[in-house]
Design a protein around this motif. Structure first.
Motif, PDB file in Angstrom:
ATOM      1  N   ASP A   1       3.429   3.682   2.563  1.00 26.14           N
ATOM      2  CA  ASP A   1       2.549   4.022   3.691  1.00 26.14           C
ATOM      3  C   ASP A   1       2.897   3.104   4.860  1.00 26.14           C
ATOM      4  O   ASP A   1       2.445   1.953   4.934  1.00 26.14           O
TER       5      ASP A   1
ATOM      6  N   ARG B   1       0.909   5.803  -0.608  1.00 24.67           N
ATOM      7  CA  ARG B   1       0.181   7.047  -0.571  1.00 24.67           C
ATOM      8  C   ARG B   1       0.581   7.866  -1.799  1.00 24.67           C
ATOM      9  O   ARG B   1       1.763   8.133  -2.036  1.00 24.67           O
TER      10      ARG B   1
ATOM     11  N   GLU C   1       0.837  -1.183   0.000  1.00 23.90           N
ATOM     12  CA  GLU C   1       0.000   0.000   0.000  1.00 23.90           C
ATOM     13  C   GLU C   1       0.880   1.245   0.000  1.00 23.90           C
ATOM     14  O   GLU C   1       1.914   1.295   0.674  1.00 23.90           O
TER      15      GLU C   1
ATOM     16  N   ARG D   1      -4.790   6.734  -0.957  1.00 21.62           N
ATOM     17  CA  ARG D   1      -4.121   5.485  -0.597  1.00 21.62           C
ATOM     18  C   ARG D   1      -4.567   4.409  -1.581  1.00 21.62           C
ATOM     19  O   ARG D   1      -5.759   4.214  -1.817  1.00 21.62           O
TER      20      ARG D   1
END
Length: 486
Positions: A141, A93, A91, A111
């Motif tokens: 992230d 950002r 994940e 995100r």
């Protein structure tokens, strides 16, 4: 600026380390979370490169694109996708920042995994039309203090208040050459299609009219497609005026309610094409039936628009080509060229020709017969010399025989003292003398066996001549003279 950011990161880490020494784990975790939020929201936002600075940076690790240009009132979607060798997390950002002259937010945070989409609605009352940049910065992230920057990229997008589209031009016959403008044949119909750029479905419910103008000829409300024949070679201008009435519609895209208000949009599409006459009427002039040793000389000509490419090749009749191609064609501005060839052996041959211009190509073939025969002299060349030779021999033999005859013959001329003869010394023409000569020859030949007598003795004053031929006194052999005896 990056040096200052590095020093602040180092200072933050040092402070956190000191706090962890003196505080319990729970307090340290809350402090670490607070510092992380502070860095993300404040420090990172303060140190984030401006739009001017992002134009200098190069794309690294992420591919950024958009489906523009966008008409005011439509949705513009931006896409950021990480490269395969960028990042190791699940994940990230994505920080989107644009420099459009619009009211409202310019920075958006999303995100997402390795691909993120951002859809924005730009209204004409809030923005100015023009070309702008969208920059994307990607961070890993993490749940601890600092996020790691892994990629940066940018894309250019265009905002306009006019409908955007293009005119596609298609013909059943494909062009032989590549060109910046479509190349069309004057003998084929052309399919013209006006296509509007609308990836968001902004015009799905719109009422659209199309008005065409081709070389000053107007075709009102003809629809988005038109079939037209450009029968005149040269450059042609195609213009389409598009008017769209967009009703009020409420749609939901990407979980965001977007309002499409009722209004009218205009668009002007333009396209230029070049029409050319295809190759036609290939003519071949020259002798195709040659004797061995003669040179083949052909003149090939055709009709059509230049420039032209051509080539030719000689084949035996047993290896005729299915498709003749030109690896290295000859380029000319006039569709006229010679074919000159010498055949070393007699037989039947095939000449294959390939001629092309920008819109068409043609193949043509002709058969050439080379024969070999023995050379014979003309009959007159034989008869005339032989006839002249025979005639010359006859004349010579006749002359020699006549000469011998006259030399062996003795003549006695008798004087004629008859002075009363009326036709003495008459003047004769050349023809009369020649005629008398021939008469004399034939007469002497007939009288050659006449009476002869021998000399006996003188008697009474007369003398008999031995072996003398008696000549008629009236004959032309007797030449008269006055007072002279020959």
């Amino acid at each position: 600026m990056s040096k200052l950011f590095y020093e602040l990161k180092t200072l933050s880490q040092f402070v956190v380390a000191l706090v962890l020494v003196y505080l319990n784990a729970k307090t340290a975790f809350l402090l670490s979370l607070t510092v992380s939020v502070l860095q993300t929201r404040t420090v990172a936002e303060f140190l984030q490169p401006s739009t001017t600075r992002s134009m200098v940076e190069t794309n690294s690790g992420v591919k950024v694109s958009n489906d523009g240009p966008a008409v005011f009132g439509s949705v513009l979607t931006f896409t950021a996708e990480l490269d395969n060798n960028t990042g190791i997390g699940d994940e990230y950002r994505y920080i989107f920042i644009h420099n459009a002259k619009c009211a409202g937010r310019h920075r958006h945070s999303i995100r997402a995994s390795r691909k993120a989409n951002l859809s924005l609605l730009f209204q004409d009352e809030d923005c100015e039309k023009g070309s702008y940049f969208m920059t994307v910065t990607v961070y890993e992230d993490r749940s601890y203090v600092l996020n790691k920057k892994v990629a940066f990229g940018k894309t250019t997008f265009v905002l306009t208040n006019e409908l955007v589209g293009n005119i596609t031009v298609n013909q059943d016959v494909e062009s032989e050459q590549e060109s910046d403008l479509p190349l069309l044949s004057t003998e084929e119909e052309t399919n013209l299609t006006a296509t509007l750029h609308d990836p968001s479905g902004f015009l799905d419910d719109a009422i659209i009219s199309y008005s065409w103008n081709i070389d000053g000829y107007n075709i009102i409300d003809a629809g988005p497609t038109l079939i037209y024949n450009f029968s005149r070679p040269g450059r042609h201008e195609i213009d389409v005026t598009v008017v769209a009435f967009i009703p009020s519609v409420s749609q939901t895209q990407n979980k965001t309610n977007l309002s499409f208000r009722s209004h009218t949009r205009w668009g002007f599409l333009s396209q230029q094409v070049i029409a050319k006459d295809p190759i036609g009427n290939i003519n071949v002039d020259g002798n195709l039936y040659l004797e061995h040793g003669d040179l083949l000389i052909l003149e090939v000509s055709c009709n059509g628009s230049g420039p032209y490419e051509y080539c030719w090749k000689v084949y035996d009749t047993g290896e005729l080509p299915v498709n003749l191609t030109c690896p290295e064609p000859v380029v000319t501005s006039n569709c006229s060229f010679p074919i000159v060839h010498y055949f070393s052996n007699p037989g039947l041959y095939h000449i294959g020709m390939y001629i092309a211009n920008d819109v068409a190509h043609l193949q043509k073939g002709v058969d050439v017969q080379i024969y070999d025969i023995s050379r014979k002299k003309q009959l007159s060349v034989v008869i005339v010399p032989v006839s002249c030779t025979v005639l010359t021999i006859i004349i010579i033999v006749t002359g020699v025989a006549y000469h011998l005859q006259q030399r062996n013959k003795q003549k006695i001329e008798v004087a004629d003292f008859d002075f009363q003869k009326p036709d003495e010394l008459l003047e004769k023409t050349f023809y009369e003398r020649l005629r008398d000569s021939f008469k004399e020859v034939f007469y002497n030949t007939q009288q050659h066996s006449g009476k002869t007598f021998k000399t006996v003795s003188p008697k009474n004053g007369h003398v008999t001549v031995e072996d003398a031929t008696i000549i008629d006194s009236n004959s032309s052999d007797i030449h008269s003279s006055y007072g002279t005896i020959a």
